[in-house]
Write a protein that holds these residues in place. Sequence first.
Motif, PDB file in Angstrom:
ATOM      1  N   ASN A  82       0.826  -1.208   0.000  1.00  0.00           N
ATOM      2  CA  ASN A  82       0.000   0.000   0.000  1.00  0.00           C
ATOM      3  C   ASN A  82       0.865   1.265   0.000  1.00  0.00           C
ATOM      4  OD1 ASN A  82      -2.575   1.439   0.305  1.00  0.00           O
ATOM      5  ND2 ASN A  82      -1.839   1.914   2.353  1.00  0.00           N
ATOM      6  N   ARG A  98       0.462   3.193  -3.536  1.00  0.00           N
ATOM      7  CA  ARG A  98      -0.428   4.346  -3.371  1.00  0.00           C
ATOM      8  C   ARG A  98       0.303   5.586  -2.887  1.00  0.00           C
ATOM      9  NH1 ARG A  98      -3.939   4.116   0.624  1.00  0.00           N
ATOM     10  NH2 ARG A  98      -5.070   5.887  -0.242  1.00  0.00           N
ATOM     11  N   LYS A 122       3.653   6.023  -2.815  1.00  0.00           N
ATOM     12  CA  LYS A 122       4.940   6.234  -3.484  1.00  0.00           C
ATOM     13  C   LYS A 122       6.085   6.368  -2.482  1.00  0.00           C
ATOM     14  CE  LYS A 122       2.353   6.450  -7.133  1.00  0.00           C
ATOM     15  NZ  LYS A 122       2.157   5.218  -7.938  1.00  0.00           N
ATOM     16  N   MET A 170      -8.203  -0.097  -2.402  1.00  0.00           N
ATOM     17  CA  MET A 170      -7.509   1.173  -2.594  1.00  0.00           C
ATOM     18  C   MET A 170      -6.436   1.071  -3.668  1.00  0.00           C
ATOM     19  SD  MET A 170      -9.202   3.046  -0.639  1.00  0.00           S
ATOM     20  CE  MET A 170      -8.253   4.547  -0.858  1.00  0.00           C
ATOM     21  N   ILE A 171      -5.727  -0.043  -3.708  1.00  0.00           N
ATOM     22  CA  ILE A 171      -4.707  -0.231  -4.750  1.00  0.00           C
ATOM     23  C   ILE A 171      -5.360  -0.343  -6.116  1.00  0.00           C
ATOM     24  CG2 ILE A 171      -3.050  -1.901  -5.661  1.00  0.00           C
ATOM     25  CD1 ILE A 171      -2.099  -2.372  -2.842  1.00  0.00           C
ATOM     26  N   LEU A 190      -8.172   0.992  -7.096  1.00  0.00           N
ATOM     27  CA  LEU A 190      -8.596   2.340  -7.506  1.00  0.00           C
ATOM     28  C   LEU A 190      -7.407   3.185  -7.942  1.00  0.00           C
ATOM     29  CD1 LEU A 190     -11.232   3.118  -4.708  1.00  0.00           C
ATOM     30  CD2 LEU A 190     -11.666   2.480  -7.099  1.00  0.00           C
ATOM     31  N   SER A 191      -6.301   3.051  -7.211  1.00  0.00           N
ATOM     32  CA  SER A 191      -5.110   3.813  -7.547  1.00  0.00           C
ATOM     33  C   SER A 191      -4.537   3.403  -8.904  1.00  0.00           C
ATOM     34  CB  SER A 191      -4.056   3.636  -6.453  1.00  0.00           C
ATOM     35  OG  SER A 191      -2.860   4.306  -6.771  1.00  0.00           O
ATOM     36  N   LEU A 192      -4.482   2.104  -9.142  1.00  0.00           N
ATOM     37  CA  LEU A 192      -3.942   1.619 -10.409  1.00  0.00           C
ATOM     38  C   LEU A 192      -4.893   1.892 -11.571  1.00  0.00           C
ATOM     39  CD1 LEU A 192      -2.403  -1.784  -9.265  1.00  0.00           C
ATOM     40  CD2 LEU A 192      -1.199   0.330  -9.812  1.00  0.00           C
ATOM     41  N   ARG A 193      -6.178   1.962 -11.287  1.00  0.00           N
ATOM     42  CA  ARG A 193      -7.137   2.285 -12.341  1.00  0.00           C
ATOM     43  C   ARG A 193      -6.924   3.706 -12.855  1.00  0.00           C
ATOM     44  NH1 ARG A 193     -13.151   0.778 -10.917  1.00  0.00           N
ATOM     45  NH2 ARG A 193     -12.030  -1.215 -10.725  1.00  0.00           N
ATOM     46  N   ARG A 194      -6.538   4.607 -11.963  1.00  0.00           N
ATOM     47  CA  ARG A 194      -6.248   5.978 -12.382  1.00  0.00           C
ATOM     48  C   ARG A 194      -4.951   6.056 -13.167  1.00  0.00           C
ATOM     49  NH1 ARG A 194      -8.253   7.017  -7.050  1.00  0.00           N
ATOM     50  NH2 ARG A 194      -6.119   7.005  -6.231  1.00  0.00           N
ATOM     51  N   GLU A 195      -4.094   5.039 -12.979  1.00  0.00           N
ATOM     52  CA  GLU A 195      -2.818   4.997 -13.701  1.00  0.00           C
ATOM     53  C   GLU A 195      -2.798   3.778 -14.607  1.00  0.00           C
ATOM     54  OE1 GLU A 195       0.208   4.952 -10.770  1.00  0.00           O
ATOM     55  OE2 GLU A 195      -0.636   6.621  -9.636  1.00  0.00           O
ATOM     56  N   SER A 216       0.430  -3.694 -13.521  1.00  0.00           N
ATOM     57  CA  SER A 216      -0.573  -3.427 -12.496  1.00  0.00           C
ATOM     58  C   SER A 216      -1.592  -4.564 -12.424  1.00  0.00           C
ATOM     59  CB  SER A 216      -1.267  -2.094 -12.792  1.00  0.00           C
ATOM     60  OG  SER A 216      -1.901  -2.126 -14.069  1.00  0.00           O
TER      61      SER A 216
END
Length: 335
Positions: free
Chosen positions: A128, A132, A134, A204-205, A207-212, A226
């Motif tokens: 995480n 998320r 970094k 949460m990961i 969602l984060s990877l979906r944005r990237e 991802s």
Amino acid sequence: MEHLKEPSLLNLTFPTADSYFTKDKTLSAQEDEIIQVMVLTSGTLACIGCLFVIGSYFYFRVYRQYHLRLILYLIVSDLISSAVSILGNSVRRHQLFGEHTCDISAAALEGFQLSSILWMACIAHTVNRVIRLKDDEVERFEKFYHIICWGVPLGIDIFLWVRGLFTDAGIWCWIVANPAYYRFIFFYCILWIVFVYNVYVAIMISLSLRRERGSMIYGSAGPVSSNSIQMTFRWLLIAYFLAWLPGTINRIQNIFSPEPIFWLYALHAFCVPLQGFFDALIYGFNDEIRQQWHELRIKLNCCRSREEGDAIVSQEEWNLFYRQTITEYDNHLEE
């Protein structure tokens, strides 16, 4: 009068599992034999998988990275808990090695199963922070992970041992059945809190990877897609759920009825040791380790061909063939 004499503090003792606390009702001899076979089968699978992952870690020295080191700690806990589940079943059935052996195996089972669960939470915490948040300095948490994952189970074991709360638990030696809250406070509540935390991290990961979308995470063996990370977490949650749900249901049933239900005990006995096998498959047979074994297989095949005279190639030809094969394998992993 003698019976009115006040007890001396020096003569006070803690209640034992055989006096105040109660243990699980036993199964029939035939059912017990079936349980033993199921524990032995799943425990052996787990031990083999864990030993393979541990051997891979020490053989391929280039991959002794931080995240794989955390996986190693998890796998070691799984290996010991799986071995203890096999031994604990035999100790319970045959009263091997003396009267205190059941307590020792119960403490080991509780401690290392709990340690394995806590290491899963620590790995999720690390992933995480890396993906998320970094965070490039996650290694600073390792000493705290050790304090939590070894210290908390040890403290719980000491408390349960002093209180005399270890006994025959129907499958192996573990925590007493009554009062039932001891099992849930010191194991099942922690177990499902960690599960919920892993679900939270996975969401949460994702969602984060979906944005990237299409991003790559760079590890010790190069980029990791991802999609690979998300699939790892999905399989982790499925394995966690399958391994611990039957045991949780069985222990809840033990609260409401003293009579054991054989098929619940059978599922419990088979699924719990499989957690180590699942962890070995999900964490241990990752892209990095599988790539190393693939490269080793290519080298061995080439050396065998040279020795047998089936293929005589120059060093330049071998290097070209090796690079092409590894490139094709990397492309396959990215897909």
